[in-house]
Design an enzyme around this catalytic site. Structure first.
Site, PDB file in Angstrom:
ATOM      1  N   GLU A  94      -5.497  -8.665   1.026  1.00  0.00           N
ATOM      2  CA  GLU A  94      -6.156  -8.129   2.222  1.00  0.00           C
ATOM      3  C   GLU A  94      -7.621  -7.879   1.914  1.00  0.00           C
ATOM      4  OE1 GLU A  94      -4.483  -4.787   4.318  1.00  0.00           O
ATOM      5  OE2 GLU A  94      -2.437  -5.541   4.123  1.00  0.00           O
TER       6      GLU A  94
ATOM      7  N   GLU B  74       0.806  -1.230   0.000  1.00  0.00           N
ATOM      8  CA  GLU B  74       0.000   0.000   0.000  1.00  0.00           C
ATOM      9  C   GLU B  74       0.834   1.274   0.000  1.00  0.00           C
ATOM     10  OE1 GLU B  74      -2.883  -0.012   3.140  1.00  0.00           O
ATOM     11  OE2 GLU B  74      -3.802  -1.890   2.502  1.00  0.00           O
TER      12      GLU B  74
HETATM   13  O1  IFM Z   1      -3.969  -2.928   9.252  1.00  0.00           O
HETATM   14  C1  IFM Z   1      -3.949  -2.433   7.958  1.00  0.00           C
HETATM   15  C2  IFM Z   1      -2.817  -3.055   7.166  1.00  0.00           C
HETATM   16  O2  IFM Z   1      -1.587  -2.877   7.781  1.00  0.00           O
HETATM   17  C3  IFM Z   1      -2.751  -2.452   5.785  1.00  0.00           C
HETATM   18  N1  IFM Z   1      -4.035  -2.485   5.147  1.00  0.00           N
HETATM   19  C4  IFM Z   1      -5.185  -2.030   5.878  1.00  0.00           C
HETATM   20  C5  IFM Z   1      -5.235  -2.713   7.232  1.00  0.00           C
HETATM   21  C6  IFM Z   1      -6.474  -2.243   8.008  1.00  0.00           C
HETATM   22  O3  IFM Z   1      -6.428  -0.878   8.213  1.00  0.00           O
END
Ligand code: IFM
Length: 475
Positions: A386, A205
């Site tokens: 994710e 990210e």
């Molecule tokens: O916890 C975070 C993760 O580190 C990166 N993506 C989003 C998640 C939730 O906010």
């Protein structure tokens, strides 16, 4: 131009499809339980589908000053008063460093096929560069060996926001050199772990680093300068490209790509003005990352929107886009929320949110995102690395089950539409340190009692185990 047109058409189509009674905005709160959109109990996922869960080093490991680990920007930031809710830090986190075997057994018990973790750069290279810290590296050897012994595929992320403080002291990602420092570290990891790890993710990210780390200052390193932020964004991408090149140079087998958080962007109404605003937001949120990585060029409209004297213009050297566009083997997709843009360029938020108030729940957005990636960027293998939500419910987290069910159903429909989706990883395996929110949000399939560090499977973990065993959603 063609893509812009497609986006507009697709987005307007999505909005008009979403205006019927079935899509009426729900009141804010937990996602409603009910039949999964797209139907439950449908066909199985493809054989070998990588059902997984994700974590990151600073969020779970703890042992912040153990075995020679150097500090990262998150150690510095979290210790500054007022930065993290409740003054929480990742010093101990959920003690995964010491409970790694217990956590591996929990993964095995869930039936995970894949586990995505991140390597703490400053644990293996306390100063960010130079000689490897053998004890730090040994931890990742043991983790990877433990995964392989349990038939779980390791997926290693090289950078999940924890820049070594020693490099930050030299300017960190604001410096062009940081891209090479990152690639050098990546190369050391490929040589050290590359005979066991076959899936590598370069950056996690980068958009979040740019927006929260350097624009709002709510994440480490806590800077607030949009002009600098865009330079950081470019250097992160350059680091990605150099790391991919380094990987190719090692001749290791395996696959490598970036992990991008992406959001489908929809105009909030059918007006031309809203469509135009949505295109601009899509440029900032999605294409500004996707185009360099997958097409080897920045989007012309995004570049044109940067002021003539913007430092990012100077930061982009001839030849950089080609480096950034070094061939990826896969794209790791992280999906949490859609974005709806008004004719004035504001945001509309018609959907239910979670405890993470930025997160609007819209499972169809995952379908739209995955099919759009195929349509606009070709047939590159995708994996969701994710997807998940925080739940205030202790172990009976039915809201998370409904959330995951609906998103997995959307992923399944995308596969049926021809998307090469190879895996789905829940964020997160364990309750953990949620950055500026500290330990106030629980994102895990597994509950962690932070006073005892006891682990306990939540209802969602039991449910997910069934999904994995069945290779599909329950009927
Ligand atoms: O916890 C975070 C993760 O580190 C990166 N993506 C989003 C998640 C939730 O906010």
């Amino acid at each position: 131009m063609r893509r812009r047109h497609l986006l507009t058409l697709a987005a307007v189509g999505a909005v008009s499809a979403g205006c019927g009674p079935d899509d009426a905005p729900r009141s804010k709160g937990a996602p409603a339980a009910g039949p999964a959109s797209g139907g439950s109990g449908g066909p199985r996922f493809p054989d070998g589908f990588a059902w997984g869960a994700s974590t990151s080093a600073y969020q779970i490991e703890g042992a912040a000053a153990e075995d020679g680990r150097g500090p990262s920007v998150w150690d510095t930031f979290s210790h500054q008063p007022g930065r993290v809710r409740g003054g929480d830090t990742g010093d101990v986190a959920v003690d995964h460093y010491h409970r790694m075997y217990e956590d591996l057994d929990l993964m095995k018990d869930l039936g995970l096929k894949s586990y995505r973790f991140s390597i703490s750069w400053s644990r293996v290279l306390p100063d960010g560069r130079g000689a490897l810290n053998a004890k730090g590296l040994d931890f990742y050897h043991r983790l990877v060996d433990g995964l392989l012994a349990r038939n779980i595929t390791p997926v290693a992320t090289l950078f999940h926001w924890d820049t070594p403080q020693a490099l930050q002291d030299k300017g960190g990602w604001e410096q062009r050199d940081c891209a090479q420092w990152f690639a050098d570290y990546a190369q050391q990891m490929f040589y050290s772990l590359g005979d066991k790890v076959s899936t590598w993710l370069t950056l996690n990210e980068p958009k979040t680093v740019v927006s929260l780390g350097y624009t709002t200052g709510t994440h480490a390193p806590g800077k607030r300068d949009r002009r600098v932020a865009n330079v950081v964004g470019h250097h992160l991408l350059l680091g990605h490209g150099l790391a991919v090149r380094a990987f190719r140079g090692t001749n290791r087998k395996g696959q490598i790509g970036a992990a991008l958080n992406l959001s489908p962007v929809y105009p909030a109404d059918a007006s031309a003005a809203a469509a135009e605003q949505a295109t601009a937001v899509d440029g900032e949120e999605n294409r500004r990352w996707l185009d360099p990585v997958l097409l080897g060029r920045y989007p012309a409209d995004w570049l044109a929107a940067q002021p003539a004297n913007a430092p990012v213009r100077k930061a982009i050297h001839d030849g950089d886009p080609a480096v950034i566009g070094e061939r990826s083997d896969l794209l790791a997709v992280q999906y949490y929320n859609p974005i709806r843009v008004t004719a004035q360029g504001g945001r509309a938020s018609p959907h239910v949110t979670t405890q993470a108030t930025w997160q609007e729940v819209y499972p169809d957005g995952l379908y739209d995102l995955l099919t759009r990636l195929k349509r606009d960027y070709g047939d590159l293998p995708l994996t969701v690395t994710e997807n998940g939500m925080p739940s205030p419910n202790d172990v009976q987290d039915d809201d998370r089950i409904a959330f995951l069910r609906d998103h997995i159903a959307a992923a399944q429909r995308a596969i049926a539409a021809g998307v090469r989706l190879q895996g789905f990883h829940v964020w997160s395996l364990l309750d953990n340190f949620e950055w500026a929110e500290g330990y106030s949000q629980q994102w895990g399939l597994i509950r962690v009692d932070r006073s005892t560090m006891d682990r306990r499977r939540k209802a969602s973990a039991e449910w997910y185990r069934g999904v994995i065993a069945r290779n599909g959603l329950p009927a």
